[in-house]
Write a protein that holds these residues in place. Structure first.
Motif, PDB file in Angstrom:
ATOM      1  N   ALA A  38     -72.211 -74.174 -19.559  1.00  0.00           N
ATOM      2  CA  ALA A  38     -70.816 -73.797 -19.740  1.00  0.00           C
ATOM      3  C   ALA A  38     -70.751 -72.518 -20.570  1.00  0.00           C
ATOM      4  N   PRO A  39     -69.672 -71.791 -20.475  1.00  0.00           N
ATOM      5  CA  PRO A  39     -69.538 -70.563 -21.252  1.00  0.00           C
ATOM      6  C   PRO A  39     -69.724 -70.808 -22.738  1.00  0.00           C
ATOM      7  N   GLY A  40     -70.597 -70.029 -23.338  1.00  0.00           N
ATOM      8  CA  GLY A  40     -70.822 -70.137 -24.764  1.00  0.00           C
ATOM      9  C   GLY A  40     -71.652 -71.328 -25.201  1.00  0.00           C
ATOM     10  N   LYS A  41     -72.181 -72.064 -24.234  1.00  0.00           N
ATOM     11  CA  LYS A  41     -72.985 -73.247 -24.575  1.00  0.00           C
ATOM     12  C   LYS A  41     -74.373 -73.141 -23.990  1.00  0.00           C
ATOM     13  N   GLU A  42     -75.253 -73.982 -24.497  1.00  0.00           N
ATOM     14  CA  GLU A  42     -76.614 -74.015 -23.980  1.00  0.00           C
ATOM     15  C   GLU A  42     -76.645 -74.782 -22.658  1.00  0.00           C
ATOM     16  N   ARG A  43     -77.664 -74.505 -21.893  1.00  0.00           N
ATOM     17  CA  ARG A  43     -77.860 -75.244 -20.650  1.00  0.00           C
ATOM     18  C   ARG A  43     -78.145 -76.709 -20.958  1.00  0.00           C
ATOM     19  N   GLU A  44     -77.580 -77.587 -20.161  1.00  0.00           N
ATOM     20  CA  GLU A  44     -77.765 -79.016 -20.391  1.00  0.00           C
ATOM     21  C   GLU A  44     -78.129 -79.731 -19.105  1.00  0.00           C
ATOM     22  N   PHE A  45     -78.828 -80.808 -19.266  1.00  0.00           N
ATOM     23  CA  PHE A  45     -79.232 -81.657 -18.151  1.00  0.00           C
ATOM     24  C   PHE A  45     -78.011 -82.378 -17.585  1.00  0.00           C
ATOM     25  N   VAL A  46     -77.975 -82.475 -16.265  1.00  0.00           N
ATOM     26  CA  VAL A  46     -76.900 -83.201 -15.597  1.00  0.00           C
ATOM     27  C   VAL A  46     -77.451 -84.434 -14.876  1.00  0.00           C
ATOM     28  N   SER A  47     -78.441 -84.209 -14.020  1.00  0.00           N
ATOM     29  CA  SER A  47     -78.949 -85.317 -13.222  1.00  0.00           C
ATOM     30  C   SER A  47     -80.307 -84.959 -12.654  1.00  0.00           C
ATOM     31  N   ALA A  48     -81.066 -85.983 -12.295  1.00  0.00           N
ATOM     32  CA  ALA A  48     -82.372 -85.763 -11.689  1.00  0.00           C
ATOM     33  C   ALA A  48     -82.689 -86.905 -10.743  1.00  0.00           C
ATOM     34  N   ILE A  49     -83.600 -86.625  -9.826  1.00  0.00           N
ATOM     35  CA  ILE A  49     -83.975 -87.616  -8.824  1.00  0.00           C
ATOM     36  C   ILE A  49     -85.471 -87.491  -8.547  1.00  0.00           C
ATOM     37  N   THR A  50     -86.127 -88.625  -8.420  1.00  0.00           N
ATOM     38  CA  THR A  50     -87.565 -88.618  -8.167  1.00  0.00           C
ATOM     39  C   THR A  50     -87.871 -88.185  -6.740  1.00  0.00           C
ATOM     40  N   ARG A  51     -89.152 -87.991  -6.486  1.00  0.00           N
ATOM     41  CA  ARG A  51     -89.592 -87.422  -5.211  1.00  0.00           C
ATOM     42  C   ARG A  51     -89.119 -88.233  -4.000  1.00  0.00           C
TER      43      ARG A  51
END
Length: 116
Positions: A38-51
């Motif tokens: 987001a503007p002015g913020k650090e990158r953050e994790f949202v979601s992940a999925i295994t292989r």
């Protein structure tokens, strides 16, 4: 190479589906993740999925609203975003890695803007 798409402007409460296309790599070899900044913020994790799509992870802030999925045959990863909130406004990035905490390939982001 990873390329995210599907971003855009939406009103709060609306939905968007982001797509991430992988080329030049075998998608099934990687854990895939979505991150946002987001503007002015650090990158953050949202979601992940295994292989094999057997396991998924979500940030607390998106649980119950976002759904990650993948289609290895099409080399695609998706992020279905429902009930969008103003605070979901960010540039969204897809990434490929070998572990949930190790992402090595990143694509350019796609902007999601949620308005009231």
């Amino acid at each position: 190479q990873l390329q995210a798409s599907g971003g855009g402007s939406v009103q709060a409460g609306g939905s968007l589906r982001l797509s991430c296309a992988a080329s030049g790599r075998t998608l099934s070899s990687y854990i895939m993740g979505w991150f946002r900044q987001a503007p002015g913020k650090e990158r953050e994790f949202v979601s992940a999925i295994t292989r094999s799509a057997g396991s998924t992870r979500y940030a607390d802030s998106v649980k119950g609203r976002f759904t990650i999925s993948r289609d290895n045959a099409k080399s695609m990863v998706y992020l279905q975003m429902n009930s969008l909130k103003l605070e979901d406004t960010a540039v969204y990035y897809c990434a490929a890695g070998f572990d949930f905490d190790e992402y090595v390939y990143w694509g350019p982001g796609t902007l999601v803007t949620v308005s009231s």
